[in-house]
Motif scaffolding. Sequence first.
Motif, PDB file in Angstrom:
ATOM      1  N   LEU A  37       0.615  -1.266  -0.183  1.00  0.00           N
ATOM      2  CA  LEU A  37      -0.093   0.076   0.088  1.00  0.00           C
ATOM      3  C   LEU A  37       0.997   1.242   0.041  1.00  0.00           C
ATOM      4  CD1 LEU A  37      -2.902  -0.925   2.439  1.00  0.00           C
ATOM      5  CD2 LEU A  37      -2.877  -0.898  -0.204  1.00  0.00           C
ATOM      6  N   LEU A  38       1.815   1.113  -0.616  1.00  0.00           N
ATOM      7  CA  LEU A  38       3.021   2.252  -0.869  1.00  0.00           C
ATOM      8  C   LEU A  38       2.899   2.769  -2.304  1.00  0.00           C
ATOM      9  CD1 LEU A  38       5.779   1.278   1.531  1.00  0.00           C
ATOM     10  CD2 LEU A  38       4.217   2.769   1.941  1.00  0.00           C
ATOM     11  N   CYS A  39       3.028   4.036  -2.429  1.00  0.00           N
ATOM     12  CA  CYS A  39       3.399   4.508  -3.663  1.00  0.00           C
ATOM     13  C   CYS A  39       4.601   4.381  -4.468  1.00  0.00           C
ATOM     14  CB  CYS A  39       3.384   6.199  -3.618  1.00  0.00           C
ATOM     15  SG  CYS A  39       3.382   6.958  -5.295  1.00  0.00           S
ATOM     16  N   THR A  40       4.435   3.395  -5.792  1.00  0.00           N
ATOM     17  CA  THR A  40       5.516   2.955  -6.281  1.00  0.00           C
ATOM     18  C   THR A  40       6.423   4.206  -7.014  1.00  0.00           C
ATOM     19  OG1 THR A  40       4.314   2.400  -8.227  1.00  0.00           O
ATOM     20  CG2 THR A  40       4.903   0.594  -6.623  1.00  0.00           C
ATOM     21  N   ILE A  41       6.000   5.537  -7.095  1.00  0.00           N
ATOM     22  CA  ILE A  41       6.660   6.500  -7.572  1.00  0.00           C
ATOM     23  C   ILE A  41       6.627   7.438  -6.799  1.00  0.00           C
ATOM     24  CG2 ILE A  41       5.893   5.849  -9.948  1.00  0.00           C
ATOM     25  CD1 ILE A  41       3.647   7.831 -10.033  1.00  0.00           C
ATOM     26  N   TYR A  42       6.905   7.489  -5.543  1.00  0.00           N
ATOM     27  CA  TYR A  42       6.646   8.359  -4.586  1.00  0.00           C
ATOM     28  C   TYR A  42       7.474   9.695  -4.863  1.00  0.00           C
ATOM     29  CZ  TYR A  42       6.207  10.386   0.237  1.00  0.00           C
ATOM     30  OH  TYR A  42       5.929  11.231   1.088  1.00  0.00           O
ATOM     31  N   SER A  43       8.713   9.464  -5.169  1.00  0.00           N
ATOM     32  CA  SER A  43       9.361  10.772  -5.439  1.00  0.00           C
ATOM     33  C   SER A  43       9.043  11.582  -6.775  1.00  0.00           C
ATOM     34  CB  SER A  43      10.920  10.456  -5.676  1.00  0.00           C
ATOM     35  OG  SER A  43      11.083   9.525  -6.803  1.00  0.00           O
ATOM     36  N   ARG A  44       8.095  10.724  -7.725  1.00  0.00           N
ATOM     37  CA  ARG A  44       7.635  11.355  -8.644  1.00  0.00           C
ATOM     38  C   ARG A  44       6.198  11.487  -8.724  1.00  0.00           C
ATOM     39  NH1 ARG A  44      10.012   7.858 -13.712  1.00  0.00           N
ATOM     40  NH2 ARG A  44       8.780   9.427 -14.865  1.00  0.00           N
ATOM     41  N   ARG A  45       5.443  11.471  -7.448  1.00  0.00           N
ATOM     42  CA  ARG A  45       4.286  11.434  -7.517  1.00  0.00           C
ATOM     43  C   ARG A  45       3.742  12.884  -7.849  1.00  0.00           C
ATOM     44  NH1 ARG A  45       6.282  12.533  -2.693  1.00  0.00           N
ATOM     45  NH2 ARG A  45       5.305  13.606  -1.016  1.00  0.00           N
ATOM     46  N   PRO A  46       2.340  12.784  -8.326  1.00  0.00           N
ATOM     47  CA  PRO A  46       1.795  14.122  -8.898  1.00  0.00           C
ATOM     48  C   PRO A  46       1.723  15.231  -7.791  1.00  0.00           C
ATOM     49  CG  PRO A  46       0.435  12.338  -9.286  1.00  0.00           C
ATOM     50  CD  PRO A  46       1.464  11.968  -8.696  1.00  0.00           C
ATOM     51  N   MET A  47       1.607  16.575  -8.118  1.00  0.00           N
ATOM     52  CA  MET A  47       1.395  17.546  -7.176  1.00  0.00           C
ATOM     53  C   MET A  47       0.266  17.323  -6.485  1.00  0.00           C
ATOM     54  SD  MET A  47       2.654  20.231  -5.857  1.00  0.00           S
ATOM     55  CE  MET A  47       4.034  20.670  -7.090  1.00  0.00           C
ATOM     56  N   ILE A  48      -0.934  16.998  -6.851  1.00  0.00           N
ATOM     57  CA  ILE A  48      -2.065  16.603  -6.011  1.00  0.00           C
ATOM     58  C   ILE A  48      -1.874  15.818  -4.969  1.00  0.00           C
ATOM     59  CG2 ILE A  48      -3.008  14.881  -7.598  1.00  0.00           C
ATOM     60  CD1 ILE A  48      -5.839  16.627  -7.200  1.00  0.00           C
ATOM     61  N   CYS A  49      -1.102  14.725  -5.304  1.00  0.00           N
ATOM     62  CA  CYS A  49      -0.702  13.924  -4.241  1.00  0.00           C
ATOM     63  C   CYS A  49      -0.011  14.566  -3.317  1.00  0.00           C
ATOM     64  CB  CYS A  49      -0.180  12.528  -4.693  1.00  0.00           C
ATOM     65  SG  CYS A  49      -1.140  11.709  -5.849  1.00  0.00           S
ATOM     66  N   ARG A  50       1.034  15.234  -3.592  1.00  0.00           N
ATOM     67  CA  ARG A  50       2.101  15.863  -2.872  1.00  0.00           C
ATOM     68  C   ARG A  50       1.329  16.849  -1.636  1.00  0.00           C
ATOM     69  NH1 ARG A  50       7.529  15.651  -4.541  1.00  0.00           N
ATOM     70  NH2 ARG A  50       7.502  14.737  -6.574  1.00  0.00           N
ATOM     71  N   GLU A  51       0.202  17.353  -2.147  1.00  0.00           N
ATOM     72  CA  GLU A  51      -0.377  18.411  -1.502  1.00  0.00           C
ATOM     73  C   GLU A  51      -1.604  17.876  -0.695  1.00  0.00           C
ATOM     74  OE1 GLU A  51      -2.018  21.195  -4.333  1.00  0.00           O
ATOM     75  OE2 GLU A  51      -0.033  22.443  -4.307  1.00  0.00           O
ATOM     76  N   TYR A  52      -1.710  16.475  -0.678  1.00  0.00           N
ATOM     77  CA  TYR A  52      -2.828  15.941   0.118  1.00  0.00           C
ATOM     78  C   TYR A  52      -2.412  15.698   1.404  1.00  0.00           C
ATOM     79  CZ  TYR A  52      -7.137  13.119   0.322  1.00  0.00           C
ATOM     80  OH  TYR A  52      -8.257  12.502   0.683  1.00  0.00           O
ATOM     81  N   GLN A  53      -3.208  15.905   2.277  1.00  0.00           N
ATOM     82  CA  GLN A  53      -2.653  15.996   3.774  1.00  0.00           C
ATOM     83  C   GLN A  53      -3.525  14.819   4.576  1.00  0.00           C
ATOM     84  OE1 GLN A  53       0.008  17.589   5.436  1.00  0.00           O
ATOM     85  NE2 GLN A  53       0.276  18.038   3.242  1.00  0.00           N
ATOM     86  N   ALA A  54      -2.824  13.795   4.919  1.00  0.00           N
ATOM     87  CA  ALA A  54      -3.424  12.631   5.733  1.00  0.00           C
ATOM     88  C   ALA A  54      -4.209  13.373   6.785  1.00  0.00           C
ATOM     89  CB  ALA A  54      -2.480  11.591   5.865  1.00  0.00           C
ATOM     90  N   GLY A  55      -5.476  13.026   6.982  1.00  0.00           N
ATOM     91  CA  GLY A  55      -6.154  13.380   8.321  1.00  0.00           C
ATOM     92  C   GLY A  55      -6.846  14.705   8.153  1.00  0.00           C
ATOM     93  N   ASP A  56      -6.768  15.448   6.945  1.00  0.00           N
ATOM     94  CA  ASP A  56      -7.507  16.636   6.779  1.00  0.00           C
ATOM     95  C   ASP A  56      -8.954  16.398   6.378  1.00  0.00           C
ATOM     96  OD1 ASP A  56      -7.485  16.207   4.170  1.00  0.00           O
ATOM     97  OD2 ASP A  56      -6.191  18.101   3.625  1.00  0.00           O
ATOM     98  N   SER A  57      -9.756  17.426   6.004  1.00  0.00           N
ATOM     99  CA  SER A  57     -11.105  17.055   5.872  1.00  0.00           C
ATOM    100  C   SER A  57     -11.243  16.397   4.506  1.00  0.00           C
ATOM    101  CB  SER A  57     -11.686  18.418   5.672  1.00  0.00           C
ATOM    102  OG  SER A  57     -11.363  19.424   4.624  1.00  0.00           O
ATOM    103  N   ASP A  58     -10.296  16.596   3.427  1.00  0.00           N
ATOM    104  CA  ASP A  58     -10.689  15.773   2.320  1.00  0.00           C
ATOM    105  C   ASP A  58     -10.420  14.418   2.573  1.00  0.00           C
ATOM    106  OD1 ASP A  58     -11.315  18.187   0.852  1.00  0.00           O
ATOM    107  OD2 ASP A  58      -9.290  18.430   0.080  1.00  0.00           O
ATOM    108  N   CYS A  59      -9.267  14.068   3.404  1.00  0.00           N
ATOM    109  CA  CYS A  59      -9.024  12.881   3.588  1.00  0.00           C
ATOM    110  C   CYS A  59     -10.102  12.129   4.432  1.00  0.00           C
ATOM    111  CB  CYS A  59      -7.715  12.714   4.257  1.00  0.00           C
ATOM    112  SG  CYS A  59      -7.143  11.099   5.198  1.00  0.00           S
ATOM    113  N   ILE A  60     -10.750  12.683   5.537  1.00  0.00           N
ATOM    114  CA  ILE A  60     -11.603  12.233   6.079  1.00  0.00           C
ATOM    115  C   ILE A  60     -12.886  11.813   5.586  1.00  0.00           C
ATOM    116  CG2 ILE A  60     -13.382  12.699   8.070  1.00  0.00           C
ATOM    117  CD1 ILE A  60     -10.859  14.367   9.321  1.00  0.00           C
ATOM    118  N   GLU A  61     -13.106  12.759   4.486  1.00  0.00           N
ATOM    119  CA  GLU A  61     -14.302  12.566   3.615  1.00  0.00           C
ATOM    120  C   GLU A  61     -14.048  11.494   2.597  1.00  0.00           C
ATOM    121  OE1 GLU A  61     -17.434  13.771   3.701  1.00  0.00           O
ATOM    122  OE2 GLU A  61     -18.278  13.199   1.546  1.00  0.00           O
TER     123      GLU A  61
END
Length: 67
Positions: A37-61
Motif C-alpha cells: 500500500l505504498l506509492c511506487t513512484i513516491y519521488s515522482r508522485r503528482p503535485m495533487i498527491c504531494r499536497e494531500y494531507q492525511a487526516g485533513d477534511s478531504d482525507c476524512i471525507e
Amino acid sequence: MGDDNIPPAMTERDRWGGWIMARLDDGWCSALDRRTLLCTIYSRRPMICREYQAGDSDCIEERRIHN
Ligand code: SF4
C-alpha cells in the motif's frame, strides 16, 4: 499538472481530456503497490498527491465514502 513527471503508462485521459493517474480494475491508482500500500513512484508522485494531507477534511471525507 505543471512539472509532474509521471510514467506515461500510469496515466490516462479523463472524460474532459485532462491527464489523470490511471486506475486498475480494482479502482485503485496504478502506482499503488497492492501488497505494501505504498506509492511506487513516491519521488515522482503528482503535485495533487504531494499536497494531500492525511487526516485533513478531504482525507476524512474519502475515508467516509470508501469505508
Ligand atoms: S500517492 Fe498518488 S500516485 Fe502514488 S499511489 Fe497514491 S494516488 Fe497514486
